[in-house]
Design a protein around this motif. Structure first.
Motif, mmCIF file in Angstrom:
data_model
loop_
_atom_site.group_PDB
_atom_site.id
_atom_site.type_symbol
_atom_site.label_atom_id
_atom_site.label_comp_id
_atom_site.label_asym_id
_atom_site.label_seq_id
_atom_site.Cartn_x
_atom_site.Cartn_y
_atom_site.Cartn_z
ATOM 1 N N LEU A 131 0.694 -1.125 -0.132
ATOM 2 C CA LEU A 131 -0.070 -0.042 0.273
ATOM 3 C C LEU A 131 0.993 1.372 -0.031
ATOM 4 O O LEU A 131 1.674 1.357 0.728
ATOM 5 N N ALA A 132 0.448 2.150 -0.923
ATOM 6 C CA ALA A 132 1.192 3.545 -0.845
ATOM 7 C C ALA A 132 0.268 4.502 -0.224
ATOM 8 O O ALA A 132 -1.069 4.786 -0.963
ATOM 9 N N MET A 133 0.599 5.141 0.745
ATOM 10 C CA MET A 133 -0.321 6.242 1.232
ATOM 11 C C MET A 133 0.371 7.748 0.873
ATOM 12 O O MET A 133 1.440 7.947 1.365
ATOM 13 N N ILE A 134 -0.616 8.275 -0.101
ATOM 14 C CA ILE A 134 -0.086 9.559 -0.524
ATOM 15 C C ILE A 134 -0.647 10.806 -0.007
ATOM 16 O O ILE A 134 -1.767 10.899 0.326
ATOM 17 N N ASP A 135 0.366 11.653 0.395
ATOM 18 C CA ASP A 135 -0.082 13.089 0.954
ATOM 19 C C ASP A 135 -1.024 13.798 -0.027
ATOM 20 O O ASP A 135 -0.459 14.099 -1.023
ATOM 21 N N GLY A 136 -2.088 14.158 0.403
ATOM 22 C CA GLY A 136 -2.915 15.039 -0.686
ATOM 23 C C GLY A 136 -4.046 14.483 -0.894
ATOM 24 O O GLY A 136 -4.713 13.524 -0.276
ATOM 25 N N ASN A 137 -4.733 14.857 -2.024
ATOM 26 C CA ASN A 137 -6.016 14.385 -2.321
ATOM 27 C C ASN A 137 -5.964 13.718 -3.651
ATOM 28 O O ASN A 137 -7.175 13.495 -4.345
ATOM 29 N N ARG A 138 -5.050 13.138 -4.237
ATOM 30 C CA ARG A 138 -4.927 12.330 -5.473
ATOM 31 C C ARG A 138 -3.565 11.562 -5.341
ATOM 32 O O ARG A 138 -2.857 11.861 -4.832
ATOM 33 N N CYS A 139 -3.767 10.378 -6.149
ATOM 34 C CA CYS A 139 -2.792 9.252 -6.358
ATOM 35 C C CYS A 139 -2.168 9.386 -7.626
ATOM 36 O O CYS A 139 -2.912 9.310 -8.319
ATOM 37 N N PRO A 140 -1.093 9.130 -7.698
ATOM 38 C CA PRO A 140 -0.352 8.843 -9.006
ATOM 39 C C PRO A 140 -0.750 7.315 -9.509
ATOM 40 O O PRO A 140 -1.217 6.300 -8.758
ATOM 41 N N LYS A 141 -0.579 6.933 -10.581
ATOM 42 C CA LYS A 141 -0.968 5.661 -11.168
ATOM 43 C C LYS A 141 0.156 4.670 -10.813
ATOM 44 O O LYS A 141 1.478 4.689 -11.123
ATOM 45 N N LEU A 142 -0.063 3.768 -9.809
ATOM 46 C CA LEU A 142 0.990 2.846 -9.142
ATOM 47 C C LEU A 142 0.578 1.186 -9.472
ATOM 48 O O LEU A 142 -0.526 0.925 -9.669
ATOM 49 N N SER A 143 1.563 0.457 -9.469
ATOM 50 C CA SER A 143 1.384 -1.003 -9.445
ATOM 51 C C SER A 143 0.569 -1.709 -8.199
ATOM 52 O O SER A 143 0.315 -2.736 -8.239
ATOM 53 N N MET A 144 0.648 -0.800 -7.186
ATOM 54 C CA MET A 144 0.189 -1.367 -5.761
ATOM 55 C C MET A 144 -1.153 -0.455 -5.520
ATOM 56 O O MET A 144 -1.242 0.456 -6.151
ATOM 57 N N ARG A 145 -1.774 -0.704 -4.447
ATOM 58 C CA ARG A 145 -2.884 -0.010 -4.122
ATOM 59 C C ARG A 145 -2.289 1.350 -3.609
ATOM 60 O O ARG A 145 -1.345 1.195 -2.934
ATOM 61 N N ALA A 146 -3.106 2.241 -3.737
ATOM 62 C CA ALA A 146 -2.983 3.675 -3.330
ATOM 63 C C ALA A 146 -3.925 4.466 -2.724
ATOM 64 O O ALA A 146 -5.010 4.179 -3.026
ATOM 65 N N GLU A 147 -3.575 5.232 -1.643
ATOM 66 C CA GLU A 147 -4.542 5.834 -0.667
ATOM 67 C C GLU A 147 -4.172 7.118 -0.437
ATOM 68 O O GLU A 147 -3.216 7.426 -0.220
ATOM 69 N N ALA A 148 -5.183 8.189 -1.124
ATOM 70 C CA ALA A 148 -4.702 9.743 -0.753
ATOM 71 C C ALA A 148 -5.220 10.116 0.818
ATOM 72 O O ALA A 148 -6.222 9.685 1.102
ATOM 73 N N VAL A 149 -4.255 10.715 1.375
ATOM 74 C CA VAL A 149 -4.692 11.145 2.740
ATOM 75 C C VAL A 149 -4.260 12.670 2.907
ATOM 76 O O VAL A 149 -3.105 13.040 2.787
ATOM 77 N N VAL A 150 -5.479 13.541 2.934
ATOM 78 C CA VAL A 150 -5.367 14.832 3.097
ATOM 79 C C VAL A 150 -4.706 15.212 4.359
ATOM 80 O O VAL A 150 -4.862 14.811 5.407
ATOM 81 N N LYS A 151 -3.488 16.252 4.235
ATOM 82 C CA LYS A 151 -2.832 16.268 5.499
ATOM 83 C C LYS A 151 -2.126 15.139 6.069
ATOM 84 O O LYS A 151 -2.142 15.079 7.263
ATOM 85 N N GLY A 152 -1.771 14.232 5.092
ATOM 86 C CA GLY A 152 -1.413 12.858 5.609
ATOM 87 C C GLY A 152 -0.064 13.319 6.307
ATOM 88 O O GLY A 152 0.440 12.452 7.300
ATOM 89 N N ASP A 153 0.788 14.297 6.142
ATOM 90 C CA ASP A 153 1.992 14.514 6.668
ATOM 91 C C ASP A 153 1.847 14.855 8.292
ATOM 92 O O ASP A 153 2.888 14.777 8.938
ATOM 93 N N SER A 154 0.744 15.022 8.641
ATOM 94 C CA SER A 154 0.354 15.400 9.988
ATOM 95 C C SER A 154 -0.658 14.177 10.911
ATOM 96 O O SER A 154 -0.916 14.260 11.738
ATOM 97 N N LYS A 155 -0.474 13.268 9.875
ATOM 98 C CA LYS A 155 -1.544 12.126 10.390
ATOM 99 C C LYS A 155 -0.682 10.682 10.156
ATOM 100 O O LYS A 155 -1.188 9.961 11.252
ATOM 101 N N VAL A 156 0.059 10.556 9.235
ATOM 102 C CA VAL A 156 0.806 9.452 9.061
ATOM 103 C C VAL A 156 2.149 9.364 9.172
ATOM 104 O O VAL A 156 2.902 10.048 8.458
ATOM 105 N N PRO A 157 2.743 8.548 10.114
ATOM 106 C CA PRO A 157 4.310 8.574 10.380
ATOM 107 C C PRO A 157 5.086 8.249 9.054
ATOM 108 O O PRO A 157 5.964 9.448 8.987
ATOM 109 N N ALA A 158 4.977 7.358 8.232
ATOM 110 C CA ALA A 158 5.542 7.129 7.065
ATOM 111 C C ALA A 158 5.499 8.581 6.070
ATOM 112 O O ALA A 158 6.479 8.724 5.332
#
Length: 208
Positions: A109-136
């Motif tokens: 899983l790739a957790m992406i900061d923001g509201n959209r994800c790039p096209k990836l070969s694995m599952r991706a999830e956008a997280v708004v303000k993710g840099d304040s929520k997800v340690p990775a």
């Protein structure tokens, strides 16, 4: 405890999770820089947070610790020419793809900061303000910002007079004044309006 950040958003995912973030979408010059990080739960890093909320000294210290303790990390980029050709959004997505693809361990899983994800070969999830929520994602934001800030400090020596080391390429009054006075450099983004106007002004002076 990591400055209010925990793993609750990814606790249900047993497989490897990568956090992804970018720095440099708004500046008038330089590359957009991204990072992807897979943290090691067995080697916690204290104090992770949104890079913008940390002091420069703290970011530098955490940068070294992340590089040492993460299971995998990669810093990637899209150059000025790619930004001008693709536009900043698509160039950012490309740089994020490069960061994920550069990991030597493939996450589930790739957790992406923001509201959209790039096209990836694995599952991706956008997280708004993710840099304040997800340690990775916070770790990725630190790697990307420190890397880009170091580059801007180097450009300050190559292109003196613009104040790049201070404003990091953002359109501050100091930067805009220097751009109008000195003209654009090779690292300025021609597709951004203030730079384009500076090029046009310089061309009109040459033609006249």
């Amino acid at each position: 405890m990591q400055m209010g950040l925990d793993f609750t958003l990814v606790a249900e995912v047993e497989d490897l999770v990568a956090g992804v973030d970018e720095v440099g979408r708004g500046p008038l010059c330089g590359a957009v820089v991204t990072a992807a990080v897979i943290l090691d739960p067995n080697r916690p890093i204290l104090g992770l947070n949104d890079s913008k909320k940390l002091t420069e000294a703290r970011r530098e210290k955490l940068y070294d610790e992340i590089c040492e303790k993460a299971l995998s990390w990669c810093i990637a980029r899209a150059e000025v020419e790619e930004i001008d050709e693709l536009n900043i959004l698509h160039a950012t997505m490309l740089a994020m793809q490069r960061a994920i693809e550069g990991l030597h361990i493939q996450p589930k899983l790739a957790m992406i900061d923001g509201n959209r994800c790039p096209k990836l070969s694995m599952r991706a999830e956008a997280v708004v303000k993710g840099d304040s929520k997800v340690p990775a994602i916070a770790a990725a934001s630190i790697l990307a910002k420190v890397s880009r800030d170091r580059e801007m400090a180097a450009f300050e020596l190559i292109y003196p007079g613009y104040g790049i080391g201070g404003h990091k390429g953002y359109p501050t009054p100091v930067h805009l004044e220097a751009l109008a006075r000195l003209g654009p450099t090779p690292i300025h983004r021609r597709s951004f309006a203030p730079v384009r106007l500076a090029y046009e002004a310089r061309e009109s002076l040459i033609e006249s």
